[in-house]
Design a protein around this motif. Structure first.
Motif, mmCIF file in Angstrom:
data_model
loop_
_atom_site.group_PDB
_atom_site.id
_atom_site.type_symbol
_atom_site.label_atom_id
_atom_site.label_comp_id
_atom_site.label_asym_id
_atom_site.label_seq_id
_atom_site.Cartn_x
_atom_site.Cartn_y
_atom_site.Cartn_z
ATOM 1 N N ALA A 17 -16.691 6.912 -2.299
ATOM 2 C CA ALA A 17 -15.414 7.313 -1.711
ATOM 3 C C ALA A 17 -14.594 6.100 -1.299
ATOM 4 O O ALA A 17 -13.375 6.059 -1.496
ATOM 5 N N VAL A 18 -15.247 5.106 -0.724
ATOM 6 C CA VAL A 18 -14.550 3.882 -0.305
ATOM 7 C C VAL A 18 -13.967 3.157 -1.513
ATOM 8 O O VAL A 18 -12.793 2.770 -1.517
ATOM 9 N N LEU A 19 -14.774 2.995 -2.561
ATOM 10 C CA LEU A 19 -14.291 2.295 -3.751
ATOM 11 C C LEU A 19 -13.183 3.079 -4.450
ATOM 12 O O LEU A 19 -12.216 2.488 -4.927
ATOM 13 N N HIS A 20 -13.309 4.398 -4.495
ATOM 14 C CA HIS A 20 -12.255 5.225 -5.079
ATOM 15 C C HIS A 20 -10.947 5.055 -4.298
ATOM 16 O O HIS A 20 -9.888 4.856 -4.898
ATOM 17 N N ALA A 21 -11.030 5.124 -2.983
ATOM 18 C CA ALA A 21 -9.831 5.002 -2.154
ATOM 19 C C ALA A 21 -9.174 3.639 -2.326
ATOM 20 O O ALA A 21 -7.950 3.534 -2.396
ATOM 21 N N LEU A 22 -9.976 2.599 -2.416
ATOM 22 C CA LEU A 22 -9.428 1.245 -2.512
ATOM 23 C C LEU A 22 -9.082 0.834 -3.938
ATOM 24 O O LEU A 22 -8.572 -0.262 -4.153
ATOM 25 N N ALA A 23 -9.341 1.698 -4.909
ATOM 26 C CA ALA A 23 -8.992 1.388 -6.291
ATOM 27 C C ALA A 23 -7.483 1.450 -6.514
ATOM 28 O O ALA A 23 -6.971 0.843 -7.451
ATOM 29 N N ASP A 24 -6.787 2.141 -5.637
ATOM 30 C CA ASP A 24 -5.340 2.292 -5.778
ATOM 31 C C ASP A 24 -4.618 1.169 -5.032
ATOM 32 O O ASP A 24 -4.885 0.934 -3.858
ATOM 33 N N GLY A 29 -2.739 -1.718 -0.105
ATOM 34 C CA GLY A 29 -1.626 -2.257 0.680
ATOM 35 C C GLY A 29 -1.561 -1.648 2.065
ATOM 36 O O GLY A 29 -1.299 -2.347 3.050
ATOM 37 N N VAL A 30 -1.803 -0.349 2.157
ATOM 38 C CA VAL A 30 -1.834 0.313 3.467
ATOM 39 C C VAL A 30 -2.944 -0.297 4.311
ATOM 40 O O VAL A 30 -2.736 -0.601 5.492
ATOM 41 N N MET A 31 -4.115 -0.502 3.718
ATOM 42 C CA MET A 31 -5.236 -1.082 4.477
ATOM 43 C C MET A 31 -4.906 -2.486 4.968
ATOM 44 O O MET A 31 -5.204 -2.833 6.108
ATOM 45 N N VAL A 32 -4.277 -3.281 4.127
ATOM 46 C CA VAL A 32 -3.894 -4.645 4.536
ATOM 47 C C VAL A 32 -2.958 -4.581 5.737
ATOM 48 O O VAL A 32 -3.116 -5.314 6.707
ATOM 49 N N LYS A 33 -1.977 -3.669 5.689
ATOM 50 C CA LYS A 33 -1.040 -3.521 6.815
ATOM 51 C C LYS A 33 -1.759 -3.062 8.075
ATOM 52 O O LYS A 33 -1.503 -3.569 9.171
ATOM 53 N N LEU A 40 -0.470 1.992 13.183
ATOM 54 C CA LEU A 40 0.806 2.036 12.503
ATOM 55 C C LEU A 40 1.108 3.475 12.126
ATOM 56 O O LEU A 40 0.225 4.209 11.684
ATOM 57 N N SER A 41 2.353 3.874 12.289
ATOM 58 C CA SER A 41 2.732 5.231 11.893
ATOM 59 C C SER A 41 2.771 5.301 10.373
ATOM 60 O O SER A 41 2.965 4.295 9.684
ATOM 61 N N CYS A 42 2.594 6.493 9.867
ATOM 62 C CA CYS A 42 2.597 6.690 8.411
ATOM 63 C C CYS A 42 3.873 6.178 7.771
ATOM 64 O O CYS A 42 3.846 5.515 6.743
ATOM 65 N N SER A 43 5.006 6.473 8.377
ATOM 66 C CA SER A 43 6.284 6.094 7.775
ATOM 67 C C SER A 43 6.464 4.580 7.730
ATOM 68 O O SER A 43 7.094 4.058 6.823
ATOM 69 N N LYS A 44 5.908 3.847 8.679
ATOM 70 C CA LYS A 44 6.048 2.391 8.685
ATOM 71 C C LYS A 44 5.061 1.724 7.738
ATOM 72 O O LYS A 44 5.290 0.619 7.285
ATOM 73 N N ALA A 45 3.967 2.397 7.420
ATOM 74 C CA ALA A 45 2.977 1.827 6.508
ATOM 75 C C ALA A 45 3.473 1.858 5.070
ATOM 76 O O ALA A 45 3.116 1.000 4.277
ATOM 77 N N CYS A 46 4.277 2.847 4.727
ATOM 78 C CA CYS A 46 4.750 3.028 3.345
ATOM 79 C C CYS A 46 6.190 3.506 3.344
ATOM 80 O O CYS A 46 6.477 4.596 2.850
ATOM 81 N N SER A 47 7.092 2.737 3.865
ATOM 82 C CA SER A 47 8.469 3.195 4.052
ATOM 83 C C SER A 47 9.196 3.471 2.740
ATOM 84 O O SER A 47 10.185 4.195 2.729
ATOM 85 N N ASP A 48 8.719 2.932 1.627
ATOM 86 C CA ASP A 48 9.411 3.108 0.354
ATOM 87 C C ASP A 48 8.920 4.316 -0.450
ATOM 88 O O ASP A 48 9.373 4.540 -1.564
ATOM 89 N N ILE A 96 -12.810 -7.031 -1.134
ATOM 90 C CA ILE A 96 -11.835 -6.293 -1.949
ATOM 91 C C ILE A 96 -10.411 -6.673 -1.585
ATOM 92 O O ILE A 96 -9.587 -6.951 -2.455
ATOM 93 N N LEU A 97 -10.106 -6.704 -0.301
ATOM 94 C CA LEU A 97 -8.732 -6.926 0.135
ATOM 95 C C LEU A 97 -8.292 -8.382 -0.010
ATOM 96 O O LEU A 97 -7.092 -8.658 -0.067
ATOM 97 N N ARG A 98 -9.232 -9.280 -0.098
ATOM 98 C CA ARG A 98 -8.896 -10.698 -0.316
ATOM 99 C C ARG A 98 -8.166 -10.864 -1.639
ATOM 100 O O ARG A 98 -7.341 -11.759 -1.813
ATOM 101 N N HIS A 99 -8.452 -9.993 -2.604
ATOM 102 C CA HIS A 99 -7.864 -10.105 -3.940
ATOM 103 C C HIS A 99 -6.696 -9.145 -4.163
ATOM 104 O O HIS A 99 -6.215 -9.003 -5.279
ATOM 105 N N HIS A 100 -6.262 -8.483 -3.082
ATOM 106 C CA HIS A 100 -5.144 -7.559 -3.213
ATOM 107 C C HIS A 100 -3.850 -8.314 -3.406
ATOM 108 O O HIS A 100 -3.547 -9.267 -2.712
ATOM 109 N N GLY A 101 -3.120 -7.895 -4.380
ATOM 110 C CA GLY A 101 -1.805 -8.485 -4.633
ATOM 111 C C GLY A 101 -0.812 -7.370 -4.878
ATOM 112 O O GLY A 101 -1.180 -6.201 -4.892
ATOM 113 N N PRO A 102 0.422 -7.699 -5.104
ATOM 114 C CA PRO A 102 1.415 -6.661 -5.363
ATOM 115 C C PRO A 102 1.063 -5.896 -6.634
ATOM 116 O O PRO A 102 0.560 -6.476 -7.583
#
Length: 103
Positions: A17-24, A29-33, A40-48, A96-102
């Motif tokens: 479940a963890v790997l599935h969730a972090l595959a996206d 990006g939400v986790m990094v924030k 953080l409120s939902c709207s501020k985590a993913c405002s776009d 995992i998050l160390r390698h997160h990029g845009p």
């Protein structure tokens, strides 16, 4: 009245479940924030993103055990469950998050 959020206990958090969730990339990006703040409120985590898309991604993270969501007034505040994940899977989030990029 809204339904309460369900959070799996730390002992029930599974690697699949963890790997599935972090595959996206959006959820990574939400986790990094979330790791960079106390909550953080939902709207501020993913405002776009649309509200339904934001809710979907937060639900996947919550059901995987990666975040804790708490209703405060009209907002939902999310926090990362990093300490619990680190006990269950030492170093996994950092690796995992160390390698997160845009996306």
């Amino acid at each position: 009245m809204s339904r309460p959020f369900r959070h799996p206990p730390a002992s029930a958090i599974g690697i699949d479940a963890v790997l599935h969730a972090l595959a996206d990339p959006i959820r990574r990006g939400v986790m990094v924030k979330l790791l960079g703040c106390d909550g953080l409120s939902c709207s501020k985590a993913c405002s776009d993103l649309s509200p339904s898309t934001i809710s979907f991604h937060h639900r996947v993270l919550r059901e995987a055990g990666l975040i804790r969501s708490e209703k405060r007034g009209v907002e939902v505040i999310n926090t990362a469950r990093k300490a619990e994940i680190d006990v269950r899977f030492p170093g996994l989030l950092d690796a995992i998050l160390r390698h997160h990029g845009p996306p």
